[in-house]
Design an enzyme around this catalytic site. Sequence first.
Site, mmCIF file in Angstrom:
data_model
loop_
_atom_site.group_PDB
_atom_site.id
_atom_site.type_symbol
_atom_site.label_atom_id
_atom_site.label_comp_id
_atom_site.label_asym_id
_atom_site.label_seq_id
_atom_site.Cartn_x
_atom_site.Cartn_y
_atom_site.Cartn_z
ATOM 1 C CD GLU A 1 5.372 79.778 -47.146
ATOM 2 O OE1 GLU A 1 5.864 78.997 -45.965
ATOM 3 O OE2 GLU A 1 4.695 80.298 -47.601
ATOM 4 N NE ARG B 1 -6.639 75.405 -31.120
ATOM 5 C CZ ARG B 1 -7.002 74.733 -32.814
ATOM 6 N NH1 ARG B 1 -6.639 73.405 -32.981
ATOM 7 N NH2 ARG B 1 -8.725 75.489 -32.782
#
Length: 611
Positions: free
Chosen positions: A484, A27
Site C-alpha cells: 500500500e 472522480r
Amino acid sequence: MCGIVAYIGYRQAYPVIIKGLKRLEYRGYDSAGVALLNHGIKLYKKKGKVAALEEITIGKDLDGSIGIGHTRWATHGEPSDRNAHPHLSANGKLAMIHNGIIENYAALRHELIKKGYVFHSDTDTEVLLNFIEDIQKNNESTLEEALRIALKRIVGAYVIVLIDKDDPDTLIAARKGSPLVIGIGKGEHFLASDASPIIEYTKEVVYVNDYQIAIIKADELILKNLGNERQTPFIQKLDLELAAIEKGGYDHFMLKEIYEQPHTIYDCLRGRLDVSEGTITMSGIQNNIDLIKNANRILIIACGTSWHAGLIAEYVIEELCRIPVEVEYASEFRYRNPVVHKGDMIIAISQSGETADTLVAIERAKEQGAVILGIVNVVGSSIARISHAGAYTHAGPEIGVASTKAFTAQLTVLAMVALKIAKERETITNERYLHLINELNEVPEKVKQILDGADYIKDIAAKYKDVPNALYLGRGYNFPVALEGALKLKEISYIHAEGYPAAEMKHGPIALVDENLPVIFVATKDTYHEKIVSNIQEIKARKGKVIAVITEGDETIKGMADDIMPIPEADELIAPILSVIPLQLLSYYIGIAKEYDVDKPRNLAKSVTVE
C-alpha cells in the site's frame, strides 16, 4: 471515473451543473462539457479542467432551466474537444452524456455508417446516441421507446442522460452498471453520479437500479424497467453534510482525509465495539452468522487499495477464525472460471461500492451459491444492495483520488468482522478476544498521536523527493502495508515504487540496491522483528538508504536506519492500521514537494466503473 450532473426545474441549469461538475472532479477526468435546452440545444465542451469549460462559456448564451453536464475519463478516443461529452445526434435534436463502455459499439457503428451516418468523434457514446436516433426515426417512436429498444440491443455498462429538442420539459436517464442518483426537490430534480453535487439542494434521493429508465420532469419522476412496467421510486434520506465534501481549511483533500482518520476510525467503531461489555455488534453479520461462521472458505475480492486491505484481512481471519482465505483481484476473478461452491463466503471490498470488476465478480459468485458479504463506504451503492450481508465503513466521502481514510476504515471493519466470527466459532480465547477489542478501541487515539507529531515527515520527504525509484518491504501483517505504501508513492509522486515481502528481497530486488535507492521498511515490533532487522542489515551492507516505520522505543532499528517514522506500540494484528499512516503522509509530502496535484493524480479515477 467520469461524472454526470443534470438539472431540470425552475433555476438556471448552468450554475447548478458547473458547481456539480466541480464537486465531481475528484472522480478523475480529462474534458468537460454542458448542453442546455432553451429554444434549441446549446452545447459547450472543452478538453481539460472544468475551469477551461467555464472560460469558453464567458459571454455565451447560458439561459435554460434544463441541462446536462459531464466530465469524461477517456476510454474510446483521446482526450479532446470533439471527444468530450455531451454529444449531439446526427439530426441535432438529441444531446446525451454517458458513463461506461458500450462493448459492441464497433458493430453498431458499422451498421450506422452503412445507413449514411457520419461520426464527429471517436467515442462509443456518439454511436449509441445515433443508434437511438435511428431507432426513433425508423419506428416513428418516442425517445423513451427508442431508448428502451436500444438498451436491449447494446452490450456493456452505462449511465446515460438525454435531452430532446422536441420535448423541452423532460430528461430521460437509464442505468446499468454505473451509479446514478436523483435528488428530489420542490418543483425540480437533480441527477448526478453520486450525492456530492446534490446535498446542497436536497436530502431526498432515489438511487436508480440497473435496467431502470427514469423519465424526469420538473415536478414528476417516473421509473420504469425495460419491459415498460412502472416501478415505485424508493426515496432515501442522505446522511451527508456539505462540510464533509469541502476542504475545511486544509490545502488538499488528501491531507484533510489523512487527518480525519482518528474521527473516521472512531465512527467506524462507534455503536459496534463496546469494551465495557466485551461485545461487537454488527447486525449485518449477526443476522447471517450461521452461514458466515460455517463457511468452508472465504474468498476476498477487491481492486487496488481495497485488495491490500483484503491481504491484511487474510492474515487476520486465518489467524483468528481458522478458515482458509484466498484474496483475488476482481479483474482476474471475473474472467477466469473460478471454483466457487455453495457454502463459500465472498467478502467484496470497495470504497465506492460501484467498482465494475468487483461488482461483476460477486454477481457471478452469487449465482454459484456463495454468500456475499460487502464492505463498502457508500450507502446505497450497488455492491451494498446485491450483497447478502455486509458492513459500511462510515468513513464519509473520500474526495482525494488516492485512498487513505477509506483504507484504514476497511481494516477496522475487517478486524471487527474477524473477531466476531472467531468469537462465534470459539477459535479465540476470551482473554485474547478482550485484548484485541481493547487494542481496536485505542486505535483512534494512537492515530491522533501519530498525526500530532508528524511534521518531521516533511523533512524526510524533502530528502527523497527526487529519487527515481523506491523499494518497500514488510513481513507478515506489514507486508500488505508495504504494498500500500508503494502504491501511494506511485499514485501521488509518480516515483516508481515496488512492495515486496522482506524475505523475497534476496530473490531479485536486492539487485537494485545501491547508495541512491531508498528502502522503506515497515518494521514494527512483532513476530518477525528479528528477521526484519537482518533484512535491514543486508540493505545497509549494500549502502542502501533505510527509512523505517518502527514501534516507539525500538532502539535497535533506530540505530540502523537513516530515517525513522515511529508509531505507538500495538498488537501485530492491529498495527497495520497505524503503520500505514506515516506512509500516507510521506507520499503526500513528496507529491507536494514535486508540485503535483495530489488530489487528482494524472490518469487516475476515483471510482473505476469500467474495466
